[in-house]
Motif scaffolding. Structure first.
Motif, PDB file in Angstrom:
ATOM      1  N   ALA A   1       0.815  -1.213   0.000  1.00 28.98           N
ATOM      2  CA  ALA A   1       0.000   0.000   0.000  1.00 28.98           C
ATOM      3  C   ALA A   1       0.847   1.262   0.000  1.00 28.98           C
ATOM      4  N   VAL A   2       1.876   1.304   0.855  1.00 27.51           N
ATOM      5  CA  VAL A   2       2.740   2.487   0.901  1.00 27.51           C
ATOM      6  C   VAL A   2       3.631   2.542  -0.332  1.00 27.51           C
ATOM      7  N   GLY A   3       4.058   1.381  -0.807  1.00 26.46           N
ATOM      8  CA  GLY A   3       4.923   1.341  -1.972  1.00 26.46           C
ATOM      9  C   GLY A   3       4.310   1.964  -3.210  1.00 26.46           C
ATOM     10  N   VAL A   4       3.008   1.782  -3.386  1.00 28.44           N
ATOM     11  CA  VAL A   4       2.317   2.383  -4.536  1.00 28.44           C
ATOM     12  C   VAL A   4       2.580   3.881  -4.596  1.00 28.44           C
ATOM     13  N   PHE A   5       2.526   4.534  -3.436  1.00 28.72           N
ATOM     14  CA  PHE A   5       2.764   5.977  -3.382  1.00 28.72           C
ATOM     15  C   PHE A   5       4.247   6.303  -3.425  1.00 28.72           C
ATOM     16  N   ALA A   6       5.052   5.542  -2.680  1.00 28.08           N
ATOM     17  CA  ALA A   6       6.478   5.838  -2.600  1.00 28.08           C
ATOM     18  C   ALA A   6       7.157   5.734  -3.960  1.00 28.08           C
TER      19      ALA A   6
ATOM     20  N   ALA B   1       8.827   9.041  -5.748  1.00 21.63           N
ATOM     21  CA  ALA B   1      10.244   9.046  -6.081  1.00 21.63           C
ATOM     22  C   ALA B   1      10.465   9.275  -7.568  1.00 21.63           C
ATOM     23  N   ARG B   2       9.619   8.682  -8.397  1.00 20.80           N
ATOM     24  CA  ARG B   2       9.737   8.892  -9.840  1.00 20.80           C
ATOM     25  C   ARG B   2       9.425  10.347 -10.213  1.00 20.80           C
ATOM     26  N   LEU B   3       8.418  10.928  -9.566  1.00 19.19           N
ATOM     27  CA  LEU B   3       8.097  12.330  -9.827  1.00 19.19           C
ATOM     28  C   LEU B   3       9.241  13.254  -9.409  1.00 19.19           C
ATOM     29  N   ALA B   4      10.031  12.803  -8.422  1.00 18.22           N
ATOM     30  CA  ALA B   4      11.203  13.577  -8.002  1.00 18.22           C
ATOM     31  C   ALA B   4      12.376  13.399  -8.959  1.00 18.22           C
TER      32      ALA B   4
ATOM     33  N   ALA C   1       2.716  -4.939 -12.065  1.00 17.88           N
ATOM     34  CA  ALA C   1       2.144  -3.796 -11.343  1.00 17.88           C
ATOM     35  C   ALA C   1       3.213  -2.755 -11.033  1.00 17.88           C
ATOM     36  N   LEU C   2       4.395  -3.199 -10.663  1.00 12.78           N
ATOM     37  CA  LEU C   2       5.476  -2.265 -10.358  1.00 12.78           C
ATOM     38  C   LEU C   2       5.935  -1.529 -11.610  1.00 12.78           C
ATOM     39  N   ARG C   3       6.001  -2.225 -12.725  1.00 14.00           N
ATOM     40  CA  ARG C   3       6.371  -1.546 -13.969  1.00 14.00           C
ATOM     41  C   ARG C   3       5.356  -0.467 -14.316  1.00 14.00           C
ATOM     42  N   THR C   4       4.090  -0.757 -14.095  1.00 13.36           N
ATOM     43  CA  THR C   4       3.038   0.221 -14.379  1.00 13.36           C
ATOM     44  C   THR C   4       3.231   1.491 -13.557  1.00 13.36           C
ATOM     45  N   LEU C   5       3.706   1.338 -12.329  1.00 15.14           N
ATOM     46  CA  LEU C   5       3.923   2.494 -11.459  1.00 15.14           C
ATOM     47  C   LEU C   5       5.207   3.245 -11.782  1.00 15.14           C
TER      48      LEU C   5
ATOM     49  N   ARG D   1      -4.019  16.053  -5.114  1.00 15.63           N
ATOM     50  CA  ARG D   1      -4.031  16.852  -6.344  1.00 15.63           C
ATOM     51  C   ARG D   1      -3.346  16.099  -7.485  1.00 15.63           C
ATOM     52  N   LEU D   2      -2.215  15.462  -7.194  1.00 17.46           N
ATOM     53  CA  LEU D   2      -1.510  14.707  -8.231  1.00 17.46           C
ATOM     54  C   LEU D   2      -2.367  13.558  -8.759  1.00 17.46           C
ATOM     55  N   VAL D   3      -3.089  12.888  -7.865  1.00 12.01           N
ATOM     56  CA  VAL D   3      -3.961  11.795  -8.296  1.00 12.01           C
ATOM     57  C   VAL D   3      -5.117  12.348  -9.125  1.00 12.01           C
ATOM     58  N   ALA D   4      -5.718  13.439  -8.668  1.00 19.65           N
ATOM     59  CA  ALA D   4      -6.833  14.039  -9.406  1.00 19.65           C
ATOM     60  C   ALA D   4      -6.408  14.489 -10.798  1.00 19.65           C
ATOM     61  N   GLU D   5      -5.160  14.936 -10.919  1.00 22.20           N
ATOM     62  CA  GLU D   5      -4.642  15.404 -12.214  1.00 22.20           C
ATOM     63  C   GLU D   5      -4.170  14.257 -13.098  1.00 22.20           C
ATOM     64  N   GLY D   6      -4.201  13.040 -12.579  1.00 24.51           N
ATOM     65  CA  GLY D   6      -3.753  11.898 -13.359  1.00 24.51           C
ATOM     66  C   GLY D   6      -2.255  11.698 -13.378  1.00 24.51           C
ATOM     67  N   ARG D   7      -1.525  12.411 -12.519  1.00 23.78           N
ATOM     68  CA  ARG D   7      -0.070  12.278 -12.479  1.00 23.78           C
ATOM     69  C   ARG D   7       0.379  11.170 -11.536  1.00 23.78           C
ATOM     70  N   MET D   8      -0.523  10.708 -10.693  1.00 18.02           N
ATOM     71  CA  MET D   8      -0.316   9.524  -9.881  1.00 18.02           C
ATOM     72  C   MET D   8      -1.557   8.661  -9.993  1.00 18.02           C
ATOM     73  N   ARG D   9      -1.398   7.374  -9.782  1.00 18.12           N
ATOM     74  CA  ARG D   9      -2.547   6.481  -9.828  1.00 18.12           C
ATOM     75  C   ARG D   9      -2.602   5.652  -8.552  1.00 18.12           C
TER      76      ARG D   9
END
Length: 328
Positions: free
Chosen positions: A179-184, A188-191, A206-210, A286-294
């Motif tokens: 659960a935390v990894g999905v966000f982490a 990190a990629r956005l950084a 699933a990890l490749r998708t993220l 906000r990032l999720v709403a904008e589609g920049r995170m899933r």
């Protein structure tokens, strides 16, 4: 104190999932009729539409000793993450930006061990800890997803703040499929960092998708990482235990660039969602709403099937969030 603004409730009682006779596994959870909670000064009441499950929900209620460590006693609610609609507003209840909440506002947040219920009362703006917290739900973010953000999102944000990744980093994330990894992984990629995530073989896609490069955990991990990243690993977070930290140390990662969320390691700074920077969860929403995170939703259950939902989530083989629906 009575609320300054409210909607009428259909009755004086509502549903709540509780431990009544004892703490324990899913079989000890009961769906009960309880009084609709009243709202006081500096609080809001939320009509919950969805509640997301987290590993900590069942971990801290798995037995009486665990519950006592978290200050819980019977009868006790269940769950931490929620989303819904403001139903009543107490005097002086304000959002983090100082604006007033209004009845009908869509909101999300955390309600410590009581989110799987028709109504929750939380402090406004509050804190993710015991009093609960509340944030406005951005346009375009559905409640099931909003109800999956608080605990995992805040924990991931706190972990990222410890290691502070950037474009020159190759970050190792142990337990990246959780659960935390999905966000982490995504933060990190956005950084700008390269991310290598460990998990079971079934999590690889699933990890490749993220945005992570997957590898399996277990024996031989150090050699696999040397092959994947001949230039070295520069930062690491262990989202499960200490195995990732041990391998990262073997590969020369300094303790100052490592963090844990589920274990304490001498010299390594642990991350706690309660210490996430102000505004971190709003940024994630906000990032999720904008589609920049899933945020993948693996399964949804009606509230009267909460035991099945907890069994699925506690098995730790589900890829994505498990959500309880609480329609009005």
């Amino acid at each position: 104190m009575s609320p300054s603004r409210s909607t009428s409730t259909p009755s004086s009682t509502a549903r709540a999932v509780q431990f009544v006779e004892s703490f324990g596994g899913p079989e000890t959870l009961e769906l009960r009729e309880v009084p609709v909670p009243s709202v006081g000064a500096g609080q809001i009441r939320v009509r919950v539409t969805a509640a997301g499950l987290n590993p900590m929900d069942w971990f801290m209620t798995s037995d009486p000793d665990a519950a006592a460590r978290f200050g819980l006693s019977l009868p006790c609610g269940f769950g931490n993450d929620y989303a819904g609609v403001v139903d009543a507003v107490g005097d002086g209840a304000l959002a983090a930006d100082g604006s007033r909440f209004e009845v009908g506002d869509r909101v999300f947040g955390g309600a410590f061990s009581r989110s799987v219920a028709d109504y929750v009362v939380v402090d406004a703006p509050g804190h993710i800890g015991r009093g609960g917290d509340v944030h406005r739900t951005p346009e375009g973010l559905e409640d099931r997803v909003a109800a999956s953000l608080s605990i995992a999102g805040c924990t991931a944000a706190a972990a990222l703040a410890v290691i502070d990744p950037g474009p020159s980093d190759t970050v190792l994330i142990g337990g990246a499929g959780g659960a935390v990894g999905v966000f982490a992984v995504q933060l990190a990629r956005l950084a700008g960092a390269r991310v290598i995530g460990t998990g079971s073989a079934t999590t690889a896609d699933a990890l490749r998708t993220l945005g992570a490069e997957p590898t399996t955990y277990g024996d031989g991990l150090a050699e696999r990482l040397r092959d994947l990243a001949p230039g070295g690993i520069t930062a690491a977070m262990d989202l499960h235990s200490t195995d990732t930290i041990n391998v990262a140390r073997e590969l020369g990662v300094p303790d100052s660039r490592m963090t844990t969320i589920a274990a304490v390691v001498d010299g390594v700074t642990p991350a706690n969602g309660a210490n996430a920077a102000p505004g971190a969860i709003e940024d994630i929403a906000r990032l999720v709403a904008e589609g920049r995170m899933r945020v993948p939703i693996a399964a949804t259950f009606p509230v009267d099937e909460v035991r099945s939902a907890v069994e699925l989530q506690a098995g730790r083989h589900v890829h994505g969030k498990v959500v309880i629906d609480l329609p009005g």
